[in-house]
Design a protein around this motif. Sequence first.
Motif, PDB file in Angstrom:
ATOM      1  N   GLY A  58       0.792  -1.221   0.000  1.00 50.54           N
ATOM      2  CA  GLY A  58       0.000   0.000   0.000  1.00 50.54           C
ATOM      3  C   GLY A  58       0.827   1.275   0.000  1.00 50.54           C
ATOM      4  N   VAL A  59       2.010   1.235  -0.638  1.00 54.61           N
ATOM      5  CA  VAL A  59       2.869   2.413  -0.714  1.00 54.61           C
ATOM      6  C   VAL A  59       3.267   2.662  -2.169  1.00 54.61           C
ATOM      7  CG1 VAL A  59       3.788   2.063   1.615  1.00 54.61           C
ATOM      8  CG2 VAL A  59       5.004   1.094  -0.342  1.00 54.61           C
ATOM      9  N   ARG A  60       3.773   3.860  -2.441  1.00 51.56           N
ATOM     10  CA  ARG A  60       4.304   4.176  -3.761  1.00 51.56           C
ATOM     11  C   ARG A  60       5.658   3.506  -3.935  1.00 51.56           C
ATOM     12  NH1 ARG A  60       6.517   8.352  -3.954  1.00 51.56           N
ATOM     13  NH2 ARG A  60       6.533   8.876  -1.780  1.00 51.56           N
ATOM     14  N   LEU A  61       6.032   3.239  -5.165  1.00 54.11           N
ATOM     15  CA  LEU A  61       7.356   2.686  -5.447  1.00 54.11           C
ATOM     16  C   LEU A  61       8.446   3.582  -4.877  1.00 54.11           C
ATOM     17  CD1 LEU A  61       9.210   0.656  -6.930  1.00 54.11           C
ATOM     18  CD2 LEU A  61       9.003   2.122  -8.942  1.00 54.11           C
ATOM     19  N   GLY A  62       8.282   4.887  -5.020  1.00 50.67           N
ATOM     20  CA  GLY A  62       9.282   5.836  -4.543  1.00 50.67           C
ATOM     21  C   GLY A  62       9.477   5.824  -3.039  1.00 50.67           C
ATOM     22  N   THR A  63       8.519   5.285  -2.308  1.00 45.96           N
ATOM     23  CA  THR A  63       8.644   5.200  -0.858  1.00 45.96           C
ATOM     24  C   THR A  63       9.897   4.439  -0.455  1.00 45.96           C
ATOM     25  OG1 THR A  63       6.261   5.273  -0.614  1.00 45.96           O
ATOM     26  CG2 THR A  63       7.492   4.397   1.255  1.00 45.96           C
ATOM     27  N   PHE A  64      10.293   3.462  -1.262  1.00 48.22           N
ATOM     28  CA  PHE A  64      11.470   2.673  -0.938  1.00 48.22           C
ATOM     29  C   PHE A  64      12.761   3.457  -1.134  1.00 48.22           C
ATOM     30  CE2 PHE A  64       8.638  -0.923  -2.551  1.00 48.22           C
ATOM     31  CZ  PHE A  64       8.067  -1.110  -1.302  1.00 48.22           C
ATOM     32  N   MET A  65      12.693   4.614  -1.830  1.00 43.66           N
ATOM     33  CA  MET A  65      13.888   5.407  -2.100  1.00 43.66           C
ATOM     34  C   MET A  65      13.887   6.747  -1.383  1.00 43.66           C
ATOM     35  SD  MET A  65      14.335   4.747  -6.115  1.00 43.66           S
ATOM     36  CE  MET A  65      13.170   3.565  -6.746  1.00 43.66           C
ATOM     37  N   ASP A  66      12.730   7.201  -0.911  1.00 37.56           N
ATOM     38  CA  ASP A  66      12.640   8.506  -0.262  1.00 37.56           C
ATOM     39  C   ASP A  66      13.342   8.500   1.086  1.00 37.56           C
ATOM     40  OD1 ASP A  66      11.088   9.310  -2.352  1.00 37.56           O
ATOM     41  OD2 ASP A  66       9.195   9.222  -1.274  1.00 37.56           O
ATOM     42  N   ASP A  67      14.049   9.592   1.362  1.00 35.67           N
ATOM     43  CA  ASP A  67      14.627   9.710   2.690  1.00 35.67           C
ATOM     44  C   ASP A  67      14.425  11.106   3.275  1.00 35.67           C
ATOM     45  OD1 ASP A  67      16.397  11.072   1.094  1.00 35.67           O
ATOM     46  OD2 ASP A  67      18.168   9.965   1.721  1.00 35.67           O
ATOM     47  N   GLN A  68      13.717  11.956   2.561  1.00 34.64           N
ATOM     48  CA  GLN A  68      13.403  13.286   3.077  1.00 34.64           C
ATOM     49  C   GLN A  68      12.198  13.836   2.322  1.00 34.64           C
ATOM     50  OE1 GLN A  68      16.837  15.668   2.329  1.00 34.64           O
ATOM     51  NE2 GLN A  68      16.649  15.510   0.127  1.00 34.64           N
ATOM     52  N   VAL A  69      11.574  14.844   2.890  1.00 34.96           N
ATOM     53  CA  VAL A  69      10.443  15.489   2.241  1.00 34.96           C
ATOM     54  C   VAL A  69      10.886  16.896   1.886  1.00 34.96           C
ATOM     55  CG1 VAL A  69       8.074  16.288   2.540  1.00 34.96           C
ATOM     56  CG2 VAL A  69       8.792  14.093   3.506  1.00 34.96           C
ATOM     57  N   SER A  70      10.572  17.340   0.679  1.00 33.11           N
ATOM     58  CA  SER A  70      10.999  18.666   0.243  1.00 33.11           C
ATOM     59  C   SER A  70       9.802  19.558   0.003  1.00 33.11           C
ATOM     60  CB  SER A  70      11.805  18.548  -1.045  1.00 33.11           C
ATOM     61  OG  SER A  70      10.952  18.174  -2.106  1.00 33.11           O
ATOM     62  N   ARG A  71      10.093  20.826  -0.227  1.00 29.85           N
ATOM     63  CA  ARG A  71       9.063  21.779  -0.612  1.00 29.85           C
ATOM     64  C   ARG A  71       8.977  21.779  -2.130  1.00 29.85           C
ATOM     65  NH1 ARG A  71       9.742  27.123   0.324  1.00 29.85           N
ATOM     66  NH2 ARG A  71      11.925  26.987  -0.176  1.00 29.85           N
ATOM     67  N   ASP A  72       7.846  22.256  -2.650  1.00 28.46           N
ATOM     68  CA  ASP A  72       7.728  22.437  -4.094  1.00 28.46           C
ATOM     69  C   ASP A  72       8.399  23.745  -4.482  1.00 28.46           C
ATOM     70  OD1 ASP A  72       6.393  20.123  -4.706  1.00 28.46           O
ATOM     71  OD2 ASP A  72       4.402  21.009  -4.597  1.00 28.46           O
ATOM     72  N   PRO A  73       8.999  23.855  -5.613  1.00 29.10           N
ATOM     73  CA  PRO A  73       9.301  22.749  -6.524  1.00 29.10           C
ATOM     74  C   PRO A  73      10.503  21.951  -6.038  1.00 29.10           C
ATOM     75  CG  PRO A  73      10.253  24.754  -7.414  1.00 29.10           C
ATOM     76  CD  PRO A  73       9.515  25.143  -6.143  1.00 29.10           C
ATOM     77  N   LEU A  74      10.489  20.667  -6.327  1.00 27.72           N
ATOM     78  CA  LEU A  74      11.636  19.815  -6.012  1.00 27.72           C
ATOM     79  C   LEU A  74      12.664  20.023  -7.116  1.00 27.72           C
ATOM     80  CD1 LEU A  74      13.054  17.494  -4.479  1.00 27.72           C
ATOM     81  CD2 LEU A  74      11.854  15.933  -6.018  1.00 27.72           C
ATOM     82  N   VAL A  75      13.858  20.427  -6.755  1.00 22.34           N
ATOM     83  CA  VAL A  75      14.931  20.638  -7.724  1.00 22.34           C
ATOM     84  C   VAL A  75      16.035  19.629  -7.428  1.00 22.34           C
ATOM     85  CG1 VAL A  75      16.691  22.249  -8.575  1.00 22.34           C
ATOM     86  CG2 VAL A  75      14.394  23.090  -7.962  1.00 22.34           C
ATOM     87  N   VAL A  76      16.445  18.896  -8.450  1.00 26.79           N
ATOM     88  CA  VAL A  76      17.550  17.942  -8.312  1.00 26.79           C
ATOM     89  C   VAL A  76      18.645  18.396  -9.270  1.00 26.79           C
ATOM     90  CG1 VAL A  76      18.290  15.536  -8.532  1.00 26.79           C
ATOM     91  CG2 VAL A  76      15.971  16.056  -7.743  1.00 26.79           C
ATOM     92  N   ARG A  77      19.721  18.899  -8.729  1.00 25.61           N
ATOM     93  CA  ARG A  77      20.858  19.335  -9.543  1.00 25.61           C
ATOM     94  C   ARG A  77      21.589  18.111 -10.077  1.00 25.61           C
ATOM     95  NH1 ARG A  77      19.615  24.524 -10.284  1.00 25.61           N
ATOM     96  NH2 ARG A  77      19.311  25.602  -8.319  1.00 25.61           N
ATOM     97  N   GLN A  78      22.066  18.213 -11.313  1.00 28.30           N
ATOM     98  CA  GLN A  78      22.784  17.088 -11.917  1.00 28.30           C
ATOM     99  C   GLN A  78      23.950  16.650 -11.028  1.00 28.30           C
ATOM    100  OE1 GLN A  78      23.990  17.714 -15.960  1.00 28.30           O
ATOM    101  NE2 GLN A  78      24.904  15.699 -16.127  1.00 28.30           N
ATOM    102  N   SER A  79      24.632  17.595 -10.434  1.00 33.09           N
ATOM    103  CA  SER A  79      25.785  17.277  -9.583  1.00 33.09           C
ATOM    104  C   SER A  79      25.383  16.575  -8.289  1.00 33.09           C
ATOM    105  CB  SER A  79      26.561  18.551  -9.259  1.00 33.09           C
ATOM    106  OG  SER A  79      25.741  19.445  -8.516  1.00 33.09           O
ATOM    107  N   GLN A  80      24.078  16.624  -7.952  1.00 29.54           N
ATOM    108  CA  GLN A  80      23.609  16.012  -6.713  1.00 29.54           C
ATOM    109  C   GLN A  80      22.929  14.666  -6.930  1.00 29.54           C
ATOM    110  OE1 GLN A  80      21.082  19.223  -5.471  1.00 29.54           O
ATOM    111  NE2 GLN A  80      22.682  20.148  -4.219  1.00 29.54           N
ATOM    112  N   ARG A  81      22.815  14.232  -8.185  1.00 37.31           N
ATOM    113  CA  ARG A  81      22.197  12.932  -8.457  1.00 37.31           C
ATOM    114  C   ARG A  81      23.033  11.833  -7.851  1.00 37.31           C
ATOM    115  NH1 ARG A  81      21.395  13.164 -14.800  1.00 37.31           N
ATOM    116  NH2 ARG A  81      19.989  14.925 -14.828  1.00 37.31           N
ATOM    117  N   ARG A  82      22.347  10.855  -7.300  1.00 32.13           N
ATOM    118  CA  ARG A  82      23.039   9.696  -6.737  1.00 32.13           C
ATOM    119  C   ARG A  82      22.439   8.439  -7.321  1.00 32.13           C
ATOM    120  NH1 ARG A  82      21.766  11.805  -1.068  1.00 32.13           N
ATOM    121  NH2 ARG A  82      20.369  10.050  -1.149  1.00 32.13           N
TER     122      ARG A  82
END
Length: 189
Positions: A58-82
């Motif tokens: 009963g969870v989203r797939l992303g639940t297994f990868m989430d480790d924090q909650v952000s504000r909108d908009p969510l910005v992911v810098r290329q240098s910060q991708r893991r």
Amino acid sequence: MENGKVGARIRTFREKAELSPADLAERTGLDITFIKAIEDDDLYPSLQPLVKIARALGVRLGTFMDDQVSRDPLVVRQSQRREELTMHHTGKDEPALRFHSLGRGKSDRHMEPFYIEILPESAEDASLSSHEGEEFIVVISGKVAIRYGQETTVLEEGDSAYFNSIVPHHVGAAGDEPAKIYAVLYFPE
């Protein structure tokens, strides 16, 4: 997030739901040894089993990868991708796919966006998978073979594909060079 944390999170959600590995296997239609391998040995052969597990819990797939909650908009810098998830073919040590979540931290999302490195090894196991929802991919570099039902299409840099993922499909590198794509997966609730 390290791969090992994904298996640990699945175990945590399973235990919170008061399910045994056998219960989860029954709910997903997956073998109990496979469930234990995901939790204990970090085995990830494709997205399809992870989708089944997420639905059963009963969870989203992303639940297994989430480790924090952000504000909108969510910005992911290329240098910060893991690299957050690698998928291996059964019995192989080398990964076939490397997933980088672009939605990690947005807890109210309805899509799963990824940057994915598709290695040539992905063509070795072209087994088809299916799940409810839709997928959209854009090829950034290399060539990608999409097998959709009985049809195979090769996409090159700049090409895109949008398809219903209930139809059995496989996305892999076309040729001996790696490919890179952006993919957005939608799983209906």
